[in-house]
Write an enzyme that holds these catalytic residues in place. Structure first.
Site, mmCIF file in Angstrom:
data_model
loop_
_atom_site.group_PDB
_atom_site.id
_atom_site.type_symbol
_atom_site.label_atom_id
_atom_site.label_comp_id
_atom_site.label_asym_id
_atom_site.label_seq_id
_atom_site.Cartn_x
_atom_site.Cartn_y
_atom_site.Cartn_z
ATOM 1 N N SER A 163 5.281 -5.839 -9.083
ATOM 2 C CA SER A 163 5.901 -6.981 -9.763
ATOM 3 C C SER A 163 5.411 -8.291 -9.180
ATOM 4 C CB SER A 163 7.422 -6.932 -9.643
ATOM 5 O OG SER A 163 7.974 -8.069 -10.298
ATOM 6 N N HIS A 221 14.345 -2.893 -11.340
ATOM 7 C CA HIS A 221 13.991 -4.288 -11.025
ATOM 8 C C HIS A 221 13.877 -5.086 -12.321
ATOM 9 C CE1 HIS A 221 10.890 -7.409 -10.985
ATOM 10 N NE2 HIS A 221 11.212 -7.662 -9.732
ATOM 11 N N ASN A 222 13.184 -4.518 -13.296
ATOM 12 C CA ASN A 222 13.000 -5.238 -14.556
ATOM 13 C C ASN A 222 14.316 -5.379 -15.319
ATOM 14 O OD1 ASN A 222 10.322 -5.233 -13.814
ATOM 15 N ND2 ASN A 222 9.568 -4.723 -15.848
ATOM 16 N N GLU A 225 15.937 -8.147 -13.793
ATOM 17 C CA GLU A 225 15.189 -9.339 -14.241
ATOM 18 C C GLU A 225 15.717 -9.814 -15.613
ATOM 19 O OE1 GLU A 225 10.802 -8.946 -13.886
ATOM 20 O OE2 GLU A 225 10.751 -9.355 -16.039
HETATM 21 N N1 LIG Z 1 1.584 -8.749 -17.334
HETATM 22 C C1 LIG Z 1 2.491 -8.724 -16.368
HETATM 23 O O1 LIG Z 1 3.082 -9.732 -15.962
HETATM 24 C C2 LIG Z 1 2.812 -7.415 -15.713
HETATM 25 C C3 LIG Z 1 2.287 -6.227 -16.183
HETATM 26 N N2 LIG Z 1 2.547 -5.067 -15.544
HETATM 27 C C4 LIG Z 1 1.980 -3.810 -16.004
HETATM 28 O O2 LIG Z 1 0.624 -3.752 -15.541
HETATM 29 C C5 LIG Z 1 -0.202 -3.064 -16.492
HETATM 30 C C6 LIG Z 1 -1.348 -3.968 -16.913
HETATM 31 O O3 LIG Z 1 -0.780 -5.116 -17.515
HETATM 32 P P1 LIG Z 1 -1.689 -6.283 -18.129
HETATM 33 O O4 LIG Z 1 -2.699 -6.712 -17.140
HETATM 34 O O5 LIG Z 1 -0.734 -7.264 -18.668
HETATM 35 O O6 LIG Z 1 -2.531 -5.562 -19.255
HETATM 36 P P2 LIG Z 1 -2.107 -4.834 -20.611
HETATM 37 O O7 LIG Z 1 -0.803 -4.145 -20.444
HETATM 38 O O8 LIG Z 1 -2.238 -5.803 -21.728
HETATM 39 O O9 LIG Z 1 -3.258 -3.720 -20.721
HETATM 40 C C7 LIG Z 1 -4.592 -4.072 -20.990
HETATM 41 C C8 LIG Z 1 -5.504 -3.162 -20.237
HETATM 42 O O10 LIG Z 1 -5.300 -1.800 -20.646
HETATM 43 C C9 LIG Z 1 -6.580 -1.251 -21.017
HETATM 44 N N3 LIG Z 1 -6.418 -0.184 -21.996
HETATM 45 C C10 LIG Z 1 -5.651 -0.198 -23.097
HETATM 46 N N4 LIG Z 1 -5.765 0.976 -23.753
HETATM 47 C C11 LIG Z 1 -6.635 1.731 -23.046
HETATM 48 C C12 LIG Z 1 -7.148 3.056 -23.195
HETATM 49 N N5 LIG Z 1 -6.756 3.822 -24.204
HETATM 50 N N6 LIG Z 1 -8.015 3.508 -22.281
HETATM 51 C C13 LIG Z 1 -8.385 2.734 -21.232
HETATM 52 N N7 LIG Z 1 -7.924 1.487 -21.037
HETATM 53 C C14 LIG Z 1 -7.060 0.996 -21.924
HETATM 54 C C15 LIG Z 1 -7.301 -2.432 -21.577
HETATM 55 O O11 LIG Z 1 -8.660 -2.164 -21.674
HETATM 56 P P3 LIG Z 1 -9.563 -2.940 -22.751
HETATM 57 O O12 LIG Z 1 -9.949 -4.225 -22.110
HETATM 58 O O13 LIG Z 1 -10.690 -2.029 -22.990
HETATM 59 O O14 LIG Z 1 -8.716 -3.153 -23.980
HETATM 60 C C16 LIG Z 1 -6.970 -3.472 -20.535
HETATM 61 O O15 LIG Z 1 -7.716 -3.309 -19.363
HETATM 62 C C17 LIG Z 1 0.713 -2.657 -17.636
HETATM 63 O O16 LIG Z 1 1.185 -1.372 -17.437
HETATM 64 C C18 LIG Z 1 1.865 -3.652 -17.522
HETATM 65 O O17 LIG Z 1 3.079 -3.168 -18.065
HETATM 66 C C19 LIG Z 1 3.311 -5.017 -14.417
HETATM 67 C C20 LIG Z 1 3.844 -6.163 -13.913
HETATM 68 C C21 LIG Z 1 3.672 -7.445 -14.520
HETATM 69 O O1 LIG Z 2 7.072 -6.155 -15.146
HETATM 70 C C1 LIG Z 2 7.036 -7.346 -15.356
HETATM 71 C C2 LIG Z 2 7.597 -8.297 -14.367
HETATM 72 O O2 LIG Z 2 8.338 -7.687 -13.386
HETATM 73 C C3 LIG Z 2 6.423 -7.839 -16.617
HETATM 74 O O3 LIG Z 2 6.288 -9.200 -16.651
HETATM 75 C C4 LIG Z 2 7.125 -7.310 -17.815
HETATM 76 O O4 LIG Z 2 6.238 -7.371 -18.908
HETATM 77 C C5 LIG Z 2 8.371 -8.070 -18.192
HETATM 78 O O5 LIG Z 2 9.080 -7.380 -19.154
HETATM 79 P P1 LIG Z 2 9.222 -7.846 -20.676
HETATM 80 O O6 LIG Z 2 7.833 -8.096 -21.197
HETATM 81 O O7 LIG Z 2 9.899 -6.692 -21.332
HETATM 82 O O8 LIG Z 2 10.050 -9.108 -20.677
#
Ligand SMILES: NC(=O)C1=CN([C@@H]2O[C@H](COP(=O)(O)OP(=O)(O)OC[C@H]3O[C@@H](n4cnc5c(N)ncnc54)[C@H](OP(=O)(O)O)[C@@H]3O)[C@@H](O)[C@H]2O)C=CC1
Ligand SMILES: O=C(CO)[C@H](O)[C@H](O)COP(=O)(O)O
Length: 512
Positions: A163, A221-222, A225
């Site tokens: 997170s 945690h979420n 949040e």
């Molecule tokens: N964004 C945030 O603030 C937070 C996110 N997370 C978690 O972290 C993870 C990454 O989040 P985020 O960076 O936002 O990215 P996304 O959740 O938007 O995921 C995009 C990534 O996933 C890849 N992907 C999607 N489908 C496939 C597939 N079938 N095979 C291989 N790769 C694939 C994409 O590759 P390509 O470029 O080829 O499309 C890209 O690298 C997620 O699980 C998210 O829930 C956790 C905490 C905070």
């Molecule tokens: O994991 C997180 C932070 O801790 C991500 O930001 C998460 O995407 C937040 O949840 P939502 O998109 O459902 O508001």
């Protein structure tokens, strides 16, 4: 591996991949990729993965191999951050070859099918003893399933909640790893080196428990949040529509609150959002953002789990429902057409701003109490020895709910590891009791003015219920016995009883 996690719906469109620069250098072919050059790898180079890879690369002694399904992202990352000296790879095999043995790779891709697909690819090319870490927001039951399946191959699988958003991933997130104690021996020092640090210097990472424990705790945690955000949003709404303050003034109020017991990242960013003016219209940005809150599903998962575990996580549930209500545009328009929804004037008195502050603090204590109840119930159900004090400590920095308050929670659990409830702790009990009169005034004013405050109201009802001398549940038991012979217990003697409602209404003991 089969997919069990449904992609969560959100009214907010997903972020587009970065547009690659025409100057992006091609990646080396598989045969040109340097072998065993990197000590750690990252798969998935969107917002989180690319920043986590940069964080890893910035630490002494690390060389980071990177791989993404679409090579454009890998090329863009390499060309934008030459200082990181990444080992860019174009195939999973090249990625595996670029890693020193035993290999360690962190996956940061979409939860669900994408994660399964990447795990399948990595298990094809990794070897026994290697470690695959899923740092995405996976559903913990998927992590339990994946850990068991990957373990069969001799490869370690670690589900780690991460997170802190993009800024946290880059500068130091809070990390909640599950998996075996053996894999944590290798992984722990690496994660500690990239995690946020609390004021006392402790890294915000701890081994949470086996298999899905880390993702379970990240899920809760979420959920917390969501509740924290909803409570802050309700505070804003009341200050604005009952108190009559403008967004910039409310930003100042929040900034002042940030110097006290409410100090937190979420209060700080809320003040920033409220100060932001829309360049196009000159209005406060908050007035031009569509009032439909998105979600990716972790809050819903928390409430589903709380229900399954029998934990009344009412504040978290209200926060999820509030997002749900906000997204029902057609229903909202249909109902709005039938009523006068304008806030009614209410007598708020001179203490309104401070009352809202106290209501926010008390409701926040309830949300955390319910969150920790869910964590402990999950631990008991799934056989994880979860340490609530250690969890509170790793949330002090790096994560979205980071706050001064987490120190106080850690202290409460160090006073009593087996606290029945956070609000049974002497400090929180008296803090909430002190704030209760203000909290009641705020909930009353919300009801009288017609400004919705579902999280404030339900948190107060929970407080009144959990602390009540006697609940009307006695009457519910009487009703259940009447229509379904469901029996009841008495408070004056042991046994299970039934009243012969359709007969002479005498009482019989059913367990004798
Ligand atoms: N964004 C945030 O603030 C937070 C996110 N997370 C978690 O972290 C993870 C990454 O989040 P985020 O960076 O936002 O990215 P996304 O959740 O938007 O995921 C995009 C990534 O996933 C890849 N992907 C999607 N489908 C496939 C597939 N079938 N095979 C291989 N790769 C694939 C994409 O590759 P390509 O470029 O080829 O499309 C890209 O690298 C997620 O699980 C998210 O829930 C956790 C905490 C905070
Ligand atoms: O994991 C997180 C932070 O801790 C991500 O930001 C998460 O995407 C937040 O949840 P939502 O998109 O459902 O508001």
């Amino acid at each position: 591996m089969t997919e069990t996690t449904p992609a969560a719906e959100s009214p907010i469109p997903a972020q587009e991949p970065p547009v690659p620069s025409p100057h992006d250098a091609p990646l080396p072919s598989a045969s040109e990729t340097p072998k065993a050059a990197a000590n750690i790898g990252v798969v998935g180079l969107a917002v989180m993965g690319s920043n986590l890879a940069r964080n890893l690369a910035s630490r002494e002694g690390n060389t980071v191999a990177v791989f993404n399904r679409s090579p454009e992202r890998t090329r863009a990352l390499l060309s934008e951050h030459p200082e990181a000296e990444f080992v860019g790879t174009e195939t999973v095999q090249a990625f595996a070859d670029a890693l020193q043995r035993p290999r360690t790779a962190i996956i940061m891709v979409q939860a669900g099918a994408a994660t399964d697909a990447v795990i399948d690819q990595l298990t094809e090319v990794f070897e026994p003893g290697d470690i695959i870490v899923d740092g995405g927001n996976a559903l913990f039951t998927d992590t339990i399933r994946r850990e068991a399946a990957v373990r069969e191959t001799g490869i370690h699988f670690v589900g780690a909640g991460i997170s802190g958003g993009e800024e946290g991933a880059l500068n130091g997130p809070s990390i909640m790893p599950g998996g075996s104690a053996e894999s944590y021996e290798t992984l722990g020092p690496i994660l500690a080196s990239i995690a946020a640090r609390a004021d006392d210097g402790e890294p915000c990472v701890t081994h949470i428990g086996t298999d899905g424990a880390g993702h379970f705790v990240k899920m809760v945690h979420n959920g917390i949040e969501y509740a924290d955000m909803q409570l802050i949003a309700e505070s804003y709404d009341l200050l604005r529509h009952v108190g009559g303050y403008e967004p910039a003034q409310i930003a100042d109020i929040f900034t002042e609150w940030d110097s006290g017991e409410l100090e937190s990242y979420l209060i700080q960013i809320t003040a920033e959002v409220l100060r932001q003016v829309d360049a196009e219209t000159g209005k406060p940005l908050v007035d031009v953002i569509l009032d439909a809150a998105g979600m990716k599903g972790t809050g819903t998962w928390t409430v589903q789990q709380a229900l399954a575990l029998g934990v009344p996580a009412t504040g978290i549930a209200e926060a999820v429902f509030a997002r749900g209500v906000s997204g029902r545009a057609d229903q909202r328009a249909a109902v709005r057409a039938t009523i006068d929804a304008r806030p009614q004037p209410a007598d708020v008195g001179d203490t309104f701003v401070d009352d809202v502050r106290r209501a926010l603090y008390s409701s926040k204590v309830i949300a955390y109490a319910q969150g920790f109840d869910t964590i402990l119930a999950g631990g008991a159900e799934y056989g994880w020895a979860l340490d609530p004090g250690a969890i509170a400590k790793i949330w002090r920095e790096g994560c979205i709910i980071r706050a001064r308050f987490l120190n106080t929670i850690a202290e409460a659990y160090s006073r009593n590891r087996r606290l029945e409830s956070l609000i049974a702790d002497e400090f929180f009990a008296s803090a909430v009791a002190d704030g209760a009169p203000a909290w009641r005034r705020v909930v009353s004013v919300a009801a009288l003015s017609g400004v919705p405050a579902p999280a404030f109201s339900s948190s107060l009802s929970y407080y009144d219920s959990i602390g009540a001398e006697r609940l009307p549940a006695a009457l519910v038991q009487g009703q259940r016995d009447f229509f379904g012979a469901h029996t009841y217990r008495r408070n004056d003697r042991d046994g299970i009883f039934h009243t012969l409602w359709s007969g002479d209404r005498s009482e019989v003991r059913t367990d004798a």
